[in-house]
Design an enzyme around this catalytic site. Structure first.
Site, PDB file in Angstrom:
ATOM      1  N   HIS A 157     -22.370   9.009  21.280  1.00 19.54           N
ATOM      2  CA  HIS A 157     -23.515   9.312  22.157  1.00 19.54           C
ATOM      3  C   HIS A 157     -24.805   9.476  21.353  1.00 19.54           C
ATOM      4  CE1 HIS A 157     -20.427  10.386  25.216  1.00 19.54           C
ATOM      5  NE2 HIS A 157     -19.820  10.912  24.159  1.00 19.54           N
ATOM      6  N   SER A 278     -47.624  -4.529   7.998  1.00 18.02           N
ATOM      7  CA  SER A 278     -48.457  -4.612   9.190  1.00 18.02           C
ATOM      8  C   SER A 278     -49.856  -5.008   8.763  1.00 18.02           C
ATOM      9  CB  SER A 278     -48.474  -3.259   9.897  1.00 18.02           C
ATOM     10  OG  SER A 278     -49.669  -3.108  10.633  1.00 18.02           O
ATOM     11  N   LYS A 284     -46.864   0.533   6.668  1.00 14.51           N
ATOM     12  CA  LYS A 284     -45.686   0.032   7.388  1.00 14.51           C
ATOM     13  C   LYS A 284     -44.801  -0.894   6.557  1.00 14.51           C
ATOM     14  CE  LYS A 284     -44.780   0.349  11.296  1.00 14.51           C
ATOM     15  NZ  LYS A 284     -45.450  -0.229  12.453  1.00 14.51           N
ATOM     16  N   GLU A 291     -34.809  -7.109  13.618  1.00 15.57           N
ATOM     17  CA  GLU A 291     -35.275  -7.174  15.003  1.00 15.57           C
ATOM     18  C   GLU A 291     -35.071  -8.576  15.589  1.00 15.57           C
ATOM     19  OE1 GLU A 291     -39.036  -4.370  15.437  1.00 15.57           O
ATOM     20  OE2 GLU A 291     -39.089  -5.474  13.577  1.00 15.57           O
TER      21      GLU A 291
END
Ligand code: ARG
Length: 463
Positions: A157, A278, A284, A291
């Site tokens: 969970h 970025s 970043k 992804e």
């Protein structure tokens, strides 16, 4: 001008829109190798059966070889007016060897031709995916061996559940990849029948040797029913189904890498090789490859559902609908191949922050089950009751803001007076994972043995 191949009864050629919707050469050109191999096998067989002359067959074979090198060297000019790979190749054959080319299409149709080519292409693709998945498994095993004793938080969970080892977590994906490979292998077995010689749909009046062409092309046998042979696309559906499950597996690991590399958890680092920056936020380091693997799953599942919908309700035998089988499949399976390669690369590249992992593993009272198990084993308290006692100890520890292994023994004894100092031997995360030696459990010893077993197996496969 009407089409050279089929335009006998047509006075003029197709309209521009007709040509655009009908032409498949932009994607079925990828079948050139399979198309040429199948044509050579067919011509040889026709000659052996005395259906065409040996001289003509020889010219056909030479011409096809020449076309193969033209295509591979980028000199071939593909023509939309010739619709597809089959007619592009045959058209060029006519230019190269003249009249003899006209014999090649004896006792065959583009229907059995495309079914044969696409099966061969799918088989080659399955073989390449299998090699890629084995590489992915090897990368996982090496990392697992390196981190057999690295403790991390095991979650259910998405909540801290019990400590596990990072190696154990990685080996879970080795099992998944093994099942993926099994599914591709199953699909390959059923795929491996030759449609060649089924002709348009009914078979042919020529005395073909379908066993011969099947054998030359590496098929196990000729497909037994000509209607089925030209209209079956199960092999593509099964491959895409196997591919979809594989992509789902990859997406789960991709998602974990996204979570682990987020500064919110900071459990894992990817190097510059697999991250991007970025353009506005200089700090970043984005896990774009992970992804994209996560996202490409959509194309793969999409291709499967698209083809299921194409095939649904399609009456026998061939219909042009089936031309829609290739574009999505090719796109999906190449996206999958790229995803597997990227995941293998990321697995090799990633480095866990072992200190941070260990700390996170101990948070959230992750060794509470170990305490309950100790009560069962040492004090002979039934598990349900032990669970209850542990719950009260956890509540007390949490009130005091202490982890279990830092709790004073006196505080524990207020709840269960028989608890002895020995309890601390099970409350550290290292002790916890070390004790999970049941078959398939997370103990470093198990992980080391499993990783080695897999690596030996994968090594043996290679030879
Ligand atoms: N390009 C076609 C396909 O991919 C080849 C088969 C065409 N057959 C036909 N009868 N028009 O399905």
């Amino acid at each position: 001008m009407s089409n050279k191949m089929w335009g006998g009864r047509f006075a003029s050629g197709p309209g521009a829109i007709m040509e655009e919707i009908n032409a498949s050469i932009d994607f079925d050109r990828h079948l050139y190798r399979q198309d040429i191999a199948a044509s050579k096998a067919h011509a040889d067989m026709l000659a052996k059966q005395g259906i065409i002359g040996a001289d003509d067959a020889k010219k056909i074979a030479h011409g096809l070889d020449a076309i193969l090198s033209e295509i591979e060297s980028g000199k071939f000019s593909f023509k939309r007016a010739l619709e597809d790979i089959h007619m592009n190749v045959e058209g060029r054959l006519g230019e190269l060897i003249g009249e003899a080319a006209g014999w090649l299409h004896t006792a065959r149709s583009r229907n059995d031709q495309v079914a044969t080519d696409f099966r061969l292409w799918m088989r080659d693709t399955i073989d390449a995916l299998d090699i890629a998945l084995a590489g992915f498994q090897r990368a996982l095993c090496h990392k697992a061996l390196e981190h057999a004793g690295t403790v991390m938080p095991g979650l259910t969970h998405m909540q801290t559940a019990q400590p596990v080892t990072f190696g154990h977590h990685l080996l879970a994906y080795v099992e998944m990849a093994a099942r993926d490979r099994g599914r591709f292998a199953d699909a390959r077995k059923r795929l491996n029948e030759s449609p060649l010689g089924a002709a348009a749909l009914a078979g042919t009046s020529f005395d073909l040797d379908r066993d011969m062409t099947a054998k030359v092309l590496g098929f196990d046998r000729p497909a037994a029913n000509s209607l089925d042979a030209v209209s079956d696309r199960d092999f593509a559906l099964e491959t895409l189904a196997a591919a979809s499950i594989t992509a789902v597996h990859l997406s789960r690991l991709a998602e974990e890498i996204v979570l682990w590399t987020s500064p919110l958890t900071g459990l894992v680092k990817l190097s510059d090789k697999f991250t991007t920056g970025s353009s506005i936020m200089p700090q970043k380091r984005n896990p774009d490859a992970a992804e994209l693997v996560r996202a490409k799953t959509g194309r793969v599942i999409g291709a499967l559902s698209a083809l299921l919908i194409v095939m649904k309700g399609l009456p026998l035998a061939y219909a042009k609908d089936m031309q829609e089988d290739k574009e999505g499949s090719m796109d999906a399976l190449s996206a999958l191949a790229l995803s597997i390669a990227a995941m293998a690369g990321m697995v090799t590249d990633l480095e866990p922050d072992t200190a941070r992992m260990k700390k996170a593993a101990g948070e959230g009272y992750a060794t509470a089950t170990d305490l309950a198990d100790w009560l069962v084993r040492s004090l002979k308290i039934p598990f349900r009751e032990a669970h209850h006692i542990t719950g009260r100890i956890v509540a007390k520890a949490s009130e005091a803001g202490q982890p279990l292994h830092r709790m004073p023994i006196a505080a524990m004894r207020e709840i269960e007076p028989r608890i002895s100092e020995d309890v601390f031997s099970v409350l550290s995360v290292d002790r916890s994972v070390k004790s999970r030696t049941s078959f398939g459990g997370t103990a470093p010893k198990n992980v080391r043995a499993q990783a080695k077993k897999w690596l030996r197996k994968l090594e043996k496969e290679k030879s």
